[in-house]
Design a protein around this motif. Structure first.
Motif, PDB file in Angstrom:
ATOM      1  N   PRO A 118      13.801  -2.929  -6.600  1.00  0.00           N
ATOM      2  CA  PRO A 118      14.253  -1.545  -6.563  1.00  0.00           C
ATOM      3  C   PRO A 118      14.553  -1.049  -5.155  1.00  0.00           C
ATOM      4  O   PRO A 118      15.366  -0.140  -4.982  1.00  0.00           O
ATOM      5  N   ILE A 119      13.919  -1.636  -4.168  1.00  0.00           N
ATOM      6  CA  ILE A 119      14.146  -1.155  -2.804  1.00  0.00           C
ATOM      7  C   ILE A 119      15.548  -1.517  -2.337  1.00  0.00           C
ATOM      8  O   ILE A 119      16.210  -0.733  -1.658  1.00  0.00           O
ATOM      9  N   ILE A 120      16.001  -2.702  -2.716  1.00  0.00           N
ATOM     10  CA  ILE A 120      17.361  -3.083  -2.351  1.00  0.00           C
ATOM     11  C   ILE A 120      18.349  -2.146  -3.020  1.00  0.00           C
ATOM     12  O   ILE A 120      19.372  -1.760  -2.444  1.00  0.00           O
ATOM     13  N   LEU A 121      18.032  -1.761  -4.245  1.00  0.00           N
ATOM     14  CA  LEU A 121      18.895  -0.796  -4.919  1.00  0.00           C
ATOM     15  C   LEU A 121      18.905   0.525  -4.167  1.00  0.00           C
ATOM     16  O   LEU A 121      19.914   1.220  -4.121  1.00  0.00           O
ATOM     17  N   ILE A 134      14.188   3.166   7.233  1.00  0.00           N
ATOM     18  CA  ILE A 134      13.034   3.013   6.338  1.00  0.00           C
ATOM     19  C   ILE A 134      13.313   1.972   5.267  1.00  0.00           C
ATOM     20  O   ILE A 134      12.467   1.136   4.934  1.00  0.00           O
ATOM     21  N   ILE A 135      14.519   2.024   4.719  1.00  0.00           N
ATOM     22  CA  ILE A 135      14.849   1.063   3.662  1.00  0.00           C
ATOM     23  C   ILE A 135      14.839  -0.357   4.190  1.00  0.00           C
ATOM     24  O   ILE A 135      14.327  -1.276   3.547  1.00  0.00           O
ATOM     25  N   ARG A 136      15.391  -0.559   5.371  1.00  0.00           N
ATOM     26  CA  ARG A 136      15.396  -1.916   5.915  1.00  0.00           C
ATOM     27  C   ARG A 136      13.974  -2.383   6.160  1.00  0.00           C
ATOM     28  O   ARG A 136      13.655  -3.566   6.009  1.00  0.00           O
ATOM     29  N   PHE A 137      13.093  -1.465   6.548  1.00  0.00           N
ATOM     30  CA  PHE A 137      11.686  -1.820   6.750  1.00  0.00           C
ATOM     31  C   PHE A 137      11.073  -2.303   5.433  1.00  0.00           C
ATOM     32  O   PHE A 137      10.397  -3.333   5.371  1.00  0.00           O
ATOM     33  N   LEU A 138      11.337  -1.547   4.352  1.00  0.00           N
ATOM     34  CA  LEU A 138      10.727  -1.887   3.078  1.00  0.00           C
ATOM     35  C   LEU A 138      11.336  -3.148   2.471  1.00  0.00           C
ATOM     36  O   LEU A 138      10.638  -3.942   1.846  1.00  0.00           O
ATOM     37  N   VAL A 139      12.645  -3.314   2.645  1.00  0.00           N
ATOM     38  CA  VAL A 139      13.294  -4.502   2.086  1.00  0.00           C
ATOM     39  C   VAL A 139      12.720  -5.757   2.697  1.00  0.00           C
ATOM     40  O   VAL A 139      12.567  -6.782   2.034  1.00  0.00           O
TER      41      VAL A 139
END
Lengths: 460, 202
Positions: A118-121, A134-139
């Motif tokens: 879901p994070i990539i989405l 933030i998204i790149r951190f979580l991915v």
């Protein structure tokens, strides 16, 4: 190991061929034959799952020339996002080690893949530089699957082929970072032309593919993977706690040195994956698809270069023991560093491509060689050592990305050369690694047989 | 001596060849065109929706014959310094073949020296133009497509007559919904798997 294996491998091998050693590990490693044995099936599922995680994590860099205009990112923000993508992986890889020791690699890999899909989405929802970072951190969390993958192969395959098995799994999985550089720009163009949507919608839609792929492989691993059996021949010492397993690993200086080395082969490889498409796009003026194709060549060399590293490690191990593995590692990684320095010095497009290809072969082989040494450091704390080394890889990526590729102070080609220099210097500590039963680069083995076999080092 | 002469001639030849092959420096160009654009300083216009009107004409104070080599006028949208900050991919370089200041073409029209009227063009801002601060520049090109003159709406320091283009967002409700559904599928599969595992144990 602490977990209860859900499905054991069959105790009696079928009349065709799974040959097992005294530890219950197979000596048969045949990646190109039909996957008849449970080990080979699991092997293929595991590397495919890791492939999808790399595919997803590195699906963002090739589209950055488009995303940066849409989110009005600056060079510093892009650099910060690149570092963040690795920082997420540092902690998760460290944690993944003990988690594998606790619940087993199958549940660890599958769960992580399904949670990070879901994070990539969510990348498609980013609309500010902060959310992008933030998204790149979580991915980046998803590539902790690397630790469980290496743990899994180290548990299934015996010392005679563990180097090759680890390296083939990691090498083929790393190709994901190359394939994505090729596919994502193509997908983006296809979406724009097929659906007539503007650029800013097209790049967002592109991330549906990596997300679905990652979720699917996670499900396959959970449904069809086999947990490894605990080592049968090991003399179990006093009751082990998670804490003692973790401390055993952390106290071992060889884990730290291997982490440093891995930081400067695999870490450099990951940083290069992040910046290479943009480098060719900005410096030589090629278009997005061409830059993606060139960057893909870098990542896809993993198909044979990392396995070659593993094979060389096993071959050197057979002839010279673990000393041979250490020497091979030092030589290959130093040559990779020299080629990296050269990459920053050449000025034409074609010579850059040629040097980049040579560099990719050596740096990826060095990664394979590093994990040819990891299984020998400790059997009890294998997960922790794998986690430390794996984390070291991502720490190296963060350090090189932050120091050399954030902001505008240095030209990219100077940064690349400096990265090569750092590689050469940080490879030197391998000379300090010493195995009591196998020796080090410059010293022979001392007398062996630790009565309790507490550290249980595996040797041919 | 003869060798010296050969070297000097060769270098001169290479320099000239360099000029022929696009190594034109912006600082060598003369500002010969008067260019205007409809947005006022600080105005915000929307990509894909608004149009801007650009005009260009040869500066009347220049001596006759200045424009004898002009064959085409290319009008471009250029990034203002504030949108170039910390963005090396939009950097200004004196060598025009490496310059990345003006990346979006507005229009290219043939130039007729005998036609002294002010040329006008209305341009609907393409929806893929990134959100940034811009000015407009027109290059005069000769028959070899080499820049021989220019004009721009802003001053030499690029501080006046700058306008902002607002981009459309790529996010749509359908995209958000799709992402949410797929994410839910992923998490539900995981929960389903753990449920199955637990049932098998008992």
């Amino acid at each position: 190991m602490q977990h209860q294996p859900h499905r054991d491998f069959p105790t009696k091998p079928p009349s065709s061929t799974v040959s097992l050693d005294a530890d219950g590990k197979t000596t048969d490693f045949r990646p190109f034959s039909a996957a008849k044995s449970p080990q080979m099936r699991t092997f293929h599922l595991s590397w495919l799952n890791l492939f999808s995680c790399f595919f997803a994590t590195f699906s963002i860099p090739p589209l950055i020339p488009v995303i940066r205009d849409d989110l009005h990112l600056t060079a510093s923000e892009i650099g910060a996002a690149g570092s963040a993508s690795f920082a997420g992986a540092i902690v998760s890889r460290l944690l993944m080690g003990p988690i594998c020791d606790l619940v087993g690699p199958r549940i660890a890999s599958g769960t992580l893949s399904l949670i990070t899909a879901p994070i990539i989405l969510a990348t498609s929802l980013a609309s500010t530089p902060q959310s992008f970072i933030i998204i790149r951190f979580l991915v980046g969390f998803s590539i902790a699957t690397f630790v469980s993958n290496q743990f899994w192969t180290s548990s299934m395959f015996s010392p005679s082929c563990v180097g090759a098995a680890n390296a083939v799994a990691a090498g083929w999985a790393n190709m994901g970072s190359g394939v994505t550089q090729l596919l994502m720009p193509l997908l983006y163009s296809l979406i724009m032309s097929l659906f007539h949507v503007p650029s800013s919608t097209a790049w967002r839609l592109s991330f549906i593919l990596p997300a679905i792929f990652q979720a699917l492989t996670g499900i396959l691993v959970l449904a069809f993977g086999h947990d490894p059996v605990p080592s049968r021949n090991r003399k179990v010492g006093p009751k082990e706690s998670v804490f003692s397993v973790v401390m055993g690993g952390l106290r071992d200086y060889r884990g730290w040195i291997l982490g440093l080395l891995y930081g400067f082969c695999f870490g450099v490889e990951m940083t290069t994956d992040n910046i290479i498409a943009g480098y060719f796009y900005d410096r030589f003026g090629v278009n997005l698809q061409t830059a993606g194709t060139i960057a893909a060549c870098f990542g896809m060399a993993n198909f044979f270069s990392r396995p070659t590293g593993g094979l060389v490690s096993d071959a050197m191990g057979k002839r010279f023991g673990v000393r041979g593995r250490l020497w091979a590692l030092w030589v290959v990684q130093t040559v990779a560093g020299l080629l990296c320095v050269l990459l920053g010095r050449v000025n034409s497009l074609w010579s850059s491509i040629v040097v980049m290809c040579c560099f990719s072969v050596f740096v990826q082989a060095a990664s394979g060689l590093t994990f040819g040494v990891v299984p020998f450091v400790s059997s009890r704390s294998l997960g922790v050592i794998s986690g430390m080394t794996g984390s070291g890889g991502t720490i190296g990526a963060v350090v090189t990305q932050l120091l050399l590729f954030s902001g505008d102070t240095m030209s990219k080609q100077t940064s690349i050369s400096l990265m090569g220099l750092m590689m050469i210097i940080c490879t030197l500590p391998v000379t300090l690694i010493y195995f009591p039963q196998g020796g080090g680069m410059f010293c022979g083995p001392t007398s062996n047989d630790d009565p309790l076999e507490e550290n249980y080092t595996l040797l041919e | 001596m003869a060798a010296h002469r050969v070297i000097i001639m060769a270098s001169l030849l290479f320099c000239l060849a360099g000029t022929c092959y696009g190594k034109v420096l912006f600082s060598s160009l003369k500002k010969t065109l008067d260019v205007t654009a409809s947005p006022k300083h600080g105005q915000v216009v929307e990509a894909g929706l608004d149009a801007i009107t650009v005009t260009w004409a040869l500066n009347k104070t220049l001596p006759a014959g200045t424009d004898s080599s002009y064959k085409t006028i290319k009008v471009k949208l250029c990034y203002a310094p504030i949108s170039q900050q910390d963005r090396a991919w939009r950097k200004t370089e004196d060598e025009l073949s490496r310059d990345k200041t003006c990346q979006h073409k507005i229009v290219a029209k043939p130039y007729d020296a005998s036609n002294k009227t002010v040329h006008t063009f209305e341009w609907l801002i393409e929806r893929d133009v990134p959100e940034a601060t811009y000015f407009v520049r027109a290059y005069a090109l000769d028959s070899n497509d080499v820049q021989v003159g220019y004009g721009q709406t802003s001053d030499a320091k690029k501080t006046s007559n700058l306008f902002k283009i607002q981009a459309i967002t790529g996010r749509h409700l359908s995209l958000d919904t799709c992402s949410a559904c797929l994410s839910a599928f992923s998490v539900v599969s995981l929960i389903f798997f753990f449920y199955i595992e637990k049932r098998k144990k008992h």
